[in-house]
Design a protein around this motif. Structure first.
Motif, PDB file in Angstrom:
ATOM      1  N   UNK A 207      -2.154  13.423 -18.746  1.00  0.00           N
ATOM      2  CA  UNK A 207      -1.345  13.063 -19.911  1.00  0.00           C
ATOM      3  C   UNK A 207      -0.988  14.316 -20.696  1.00  0.00           C
ATOM      4  N   UNK A 208      -1.947  15.221 -20.811  1.00  0.00           N
ATOM      5  CA  UNK A 208      -1.736  16.435 -21.610  1.00  0.00           C
ATOM      6  C   UNK A 208      -0.884  17.459 -20.869  1.00  0.00           C
ATOM      7  N   UNK A 209      -1.167  17.675 -19.598  1.00  0.00           N
ATOM      8  CA  UNK A 209      -0.514  18.756 -18.853  1.00  0.00           C
ATOM      9  C   UNK A 209       0.769  18.334 -18.150  1.00  0.00           C
ATOM     10  N   UNK A 210       0.926  17.031 -17.899  1.00  0.00           N
ATOM     11  CA  UNK A 210       2.118  16.561 -17.174  1.00  0.00           C
ATOM     12  C   UNK A 210       2.724  15.348 -17.883  1.00  0.00           C
ATOM     13  N   UNK A 211       3.182  15.505 -19.127  1.00  0.00           N
ATOM     14  CA  UNK A 211       3.752  14.357 -19.848  1.00  0.00           C
ATOM     15  C   UNK A 211       4.962  13.794 -19.133  1.00  0.00           C
ATOM     16  N   UNK A 212       5.040  12.454 -19.085  1.00  0.00           N
ATOM     17  CA  UNK A 212       6.098  11.794 -18.330  1.00  0.00           C
ATOM     18  C   UNK A 212       7.435  11.794 -19.060  1.00  0.00           C
ATOM     19  N   UNK A 213       7.400  11.917 -20.383  1.00  0.00           N
ATOM     20  CA  UNK A 213       8.647  11.898 -21.144  1.00  0.00           C
ATOM     21  C   UNK A 213       8.460  12.608 -22.479  1.00  0.00           C
ATOM     22  N   UNK A 214       9.536  12.666 -23.248  1.00  0.00           N
ATOM     23  CA  UNK A 214       9.515  13.387 -24.516  1.00  0.00           C
ATOM     24  C   UNK A 214       8.542  12.750 -25.500  1.00  0.00           C
ATOM     25  N   UNK A 215       8.454  11.409 -25.505  1.00  0.00           N
ATOM     26  CA  UNK A 215       7.543  10.772 -26.448  1.00  0.00           C
ATOM     27  C   UNK A 215       6.104  11.203 -26.194  1.00  0.00           C
ATOM     28  N   UNK A 216       5.654  11.124 -24.941  1.00  0.00           N
ATOM     29  CA  UNK A 216       4.279  11.502 -24.621  1.00  0.00           C
ATOM     30  C   UNK A 216       4.052  12.979 -24.933  1.00  0.00           C
ATOM     31  N   UNK A 217       5.020  13.821 -24.596  1.00  0.00           N
ATOM     32  CA  UNK A 217       4.902  15.259 -24.846  1.00  0.00           C
ATOM     33  C   UNK A 217       4.736  15.547 -26.329  1.00  0.00           C
ATOM     34  N   UNK A 218       5.488  14.834 -27.169  1.00  0.00           N
ATOM     35  CA  UNK A 218       5.430  15.083 -28.596  1.00  0.00           C
ATOM     36  C   UNK A 218       4.261  14.425 -29.291  1.00  0.00           C
ATOM     37  N   UNK A 219       3.776  13.300 -28.743  1.00  0.00           N
ATOM     38  CA  UNK A 219       2.700  12.563 -29.401  1.00  0.00           C
ATOM     39  C   UNK A 219       1.327  13.139 -29.077  1.00  0.00           C
ATOM     40  N   UNK A 220       1.139  13.583 -27.848  1.00  0.00           N
ATOM     41  CA  UNK A 220      -0.175  14.071 -27.414  1.00  0.00           C
ATOM     42  C   UNK A 220      -0.214  15.588 -27.566  1.00  0.00           C
ATOM     43  N   UNK A 221      -1.176  16.064 -28.314  1.00  0.00           N
ATOM     44  CA  UNK A 221      -1.327  17.494 -28.522  1.00  0.00           C
ATOM     45  C   UNK A 221      -1.233  17.849 -29.993  1.00  0.00           C
ATOM     46  N   UNK A 222      -2.138  18.717 -30.438  1.00  0.00           N
ATOM     47  CA  UNK A 222      -2.112  19.193 -31.819  1.00  0.00           C
ATOM     48  C   UNK A 222      -2.498  20.664 -31.827  1.00  0.00           C
ATOM     49  N   UNK A 223      -1.616  21.542 -32.336  1.00  0.00           N
ATOM     50  CA  UNK A 223      -0.297  21.276 -32.906  1.00  0.00           C
ATOM     51  C   UNK A 223       0.663  20.672 -31.864  1.00  0.00           C
ATOM     52  N   UNK A 224       1.700  20.012 -32.367  1.00  0.00           N
ATOM     53  CA  UNK A 224       2.637  19.304 -31.512  1.00  0.00           C
ATOM     54  C   UNK A 224       3.395  20.265 -30.606  1.00  0.00           C
ATOM     55  N   UNK A 225       3.735  19.768 -29.397  1.00  0.00           N
ATOM     56  CA  UNK A 225       4.526  20.562 -28.459  1.00  0.00           C
ATOM     57  C   UNK A 225       5.887  20.924 -29.075  1.00  0.00           C
ATOM     58  N   UNK A 226       6.338  22.138 -28.827  1.00  0.00           N
ATOM     59  CA  UNK A 226       7.705  22.517 -29.178  1.00  0.00           C
ATOM     60  C   UNK A 226       8.668  21.761 -28.262  1.00  0.00           C
ATOM     61  N   UNK A 227       9.649  21.093 -28.843  1.00  0.00           N
ATOM     62  CA  UNK A 227      10.677  20.372 -28.086  1.00  0.00           C
ATOM     63  C   UNK A 227      12.037  20.796 -28.626  1.00  0.00           C
ATOM     64  N   UNK A 228      12.774  21.570 -27.824  1.00  0.00           N
ATOM     65  CA  UNK A 228      14.044  22.136 -28.265  1.00  0.00           C
ATOM     66  C   UNK A 228      15.158  21.746 -27.302  1.00  0.00           C
ATOM     67  N   UNK A 229      16.265  21.232 -27.842  1.00  0.00           N
ATOM     68  CA  UNK A 229      17.433  20.921 -27.023  1.00  0.00           C
ATOM     69  C   UNK A 229      18.283  22.178 -26.889  1.00  0.00           C
ATOM     70  N   UNK A 230      18.469  22.633 -25.632  1.00  0.00           N
ATOM     71  CA  UNK A 230      19.130  23.912 -25.380  1.00  0.00           C
ATOM     72  C   UNK A 230      20.339  23.718 -24.468  1.00  0.00           C
ATOM     73  N   UNK A 231      21.397  24.515 -24.682  1.00  0.00           N
ATOM     74  CA  UNK A 231      22.524  24.508 -23.741  1.00  0.00           C
ATOM     75  C   UNK A 231      22.144  25.223 -22.455  1.00  0.00           C
TER      76      UNK A 231
END
Length: 356
Positions: free
Chosen positions: A220-244
């Motif tokens: 769950x921590x190392x291989x999040x299935x989607x953005x929700x899991x990636x952002x919810x699990x982990x403290x401090x929160x995972x960086x999630x950036x939308x990039x071109x």
């Protein structure tokens, strides 16, 4: 074994807290239902306990369909967030209350209570009432009342949320050791990811009534299935950036991050995910580095949580949060960083699903 098959609970067409959940919890497995408030985790637990009736789906305990059985006929034991102890009874009487309803012989009741009392350290509290106990002691009594029943399934609904931080840490360690010796499935509900990661053999991350991901805590921590899991699990929160994207690279400011060769097609935009602890200070021989300016430093003791602003030629600013060693300090200074490819995650902008 506990099996949940296509479980659904609908109150109104717009209020559906549990949507098509299927899970299996085996002997000695510890499953945590993890998610934010309103995600459906407590409703799912109440359905298993028989406190709610499912709209669709089946609940099977030891190959017996108990979907429409009363709670008292399911051989389950539940520990509530509020402890739910009888205030007029002593600790001994609270521990015995469920056994008396089952009409167990007096000697067997005494033996079961004595065994659990010794394990939980309740021997000196047996004649006290709940009002004379601390929060941690009440929690141990509530757990003990579940243990003496020797149920087929243990259910725990945020049992540590009323404890202070230090006591929660100690009781959490006690629970891990205690349930490792029980020959029954455990289903534990919490919004606290630390509890989920430390206690569980499996974690089901819920959101909006659906299971977003089911797996071992490390997956769950190392291989999040989607953005929700990636952002919810982990403290401090995972960086999630939308990039071109351009030329098989994602553009972070004016810096190019090579995309994985496993991507079949190159999207116009992509979501980069990387945890603050995985971002490193760049070394002189690093080829792909990102330069930014420190805008905020938060002292966490062993580490600094540093907010780094990255700007491109169009004056667009993105912020990366980085965990740095405590001997690294400074404010409003430039810093060079590197993002290790093995720790970067890529997500689809539209679906939010992992692209790995």
């Amino acid at each position: 074994m506990l099996q949940i098959q296509n479980l659904n609970k609908t109150y109104t067409p717009k209020v559906i807290p549990v949507k098509d959940i299927s899970l299996t919890v085996g002997d000695r497995e510890f499953l945590t239902l993890l998610g934010p408030s309103g995600c459906g985790k407590s409703t799912a637990l109440r359905l298993i306990a028989g406190l709610e009736t499912p709209t669709h789906g089946r609940i099977i305990i030891n190959e017996e369909d108990v979907t429409h059985k009363q709670p008292g006929d399911r051989n389950i034991a539940m520990v509530f967030q509020s402890y739910a102890l009888y205030p007029h009874m002593s600790v001994y009487e609270n521990l015995c209350s469920g056994l008396k309803l089952k009409k167990l012989p007096l000697e067997e009741m005494k033996q079961r209570v004595a065994e659990v009392s010794q394990v939980l350290g309740l021997d000196d509290l047996m004649h006290r009432r709940p009002a004379q106990l601390s929060g941690g002691q009440r929690q141990r009594v509530a757990v003990g009342r579940a243990l003496v029943r020797r149920p087929s399934v243990f259910l725990l609904d945020e049992p540590l949320s009323n404890l202070d931080a230090l006591l929660r840490e100690r009781v959490r360690a006690d629970l891990k050791q205690l349930f490792a010796t029980q020959n029954a499935p455990v289903v534990y509900v919490t919004h606290d990811q630390t509890e989920a990661m430390t206690l569980s053999t499996k974690v089901a991350v819920l959101n909006d009534g659906y299971v977003q991901q089911l797996g071992k805590p490390e997956d769950i921590y190392n291989k999040p299935a989607n953005i929700f899991v990636a952002g919810f699990v982990g403290s401090p929160q995972m960086n999630l950036l939308t990039l071109p994207c351009s030329d098989r690279s994602a553009l972070l400011g004016d810096f190019k991050i090579p995309l994985s060769e496993t991507l079949a097609t190159l999207p116009s935009h992509i979501v980069l995910g990387i945890r603050p602890e995985h971002i490193q200070l760049a070394r002189p021989d690093d080829t792909h580095t990102i330069r930014g300016r420190i805008s905020l430093v938060e002292n966490l003791g062993m580490h600094y949580l540093v907010s780094v602003r990255v700007q491109n030629q169009r004056s667009e600013i993105l912020t990366l949060r980085v965990l740095l060693p405590s001997d690294r300090s400074g404010n409003s200074e430039e810093i060079n960083l590197t993002l290790p490819p093995q720790h970067t995650h890529w997500f689809d902008v539209d679906t939010g699903n992992s692209l790995h």
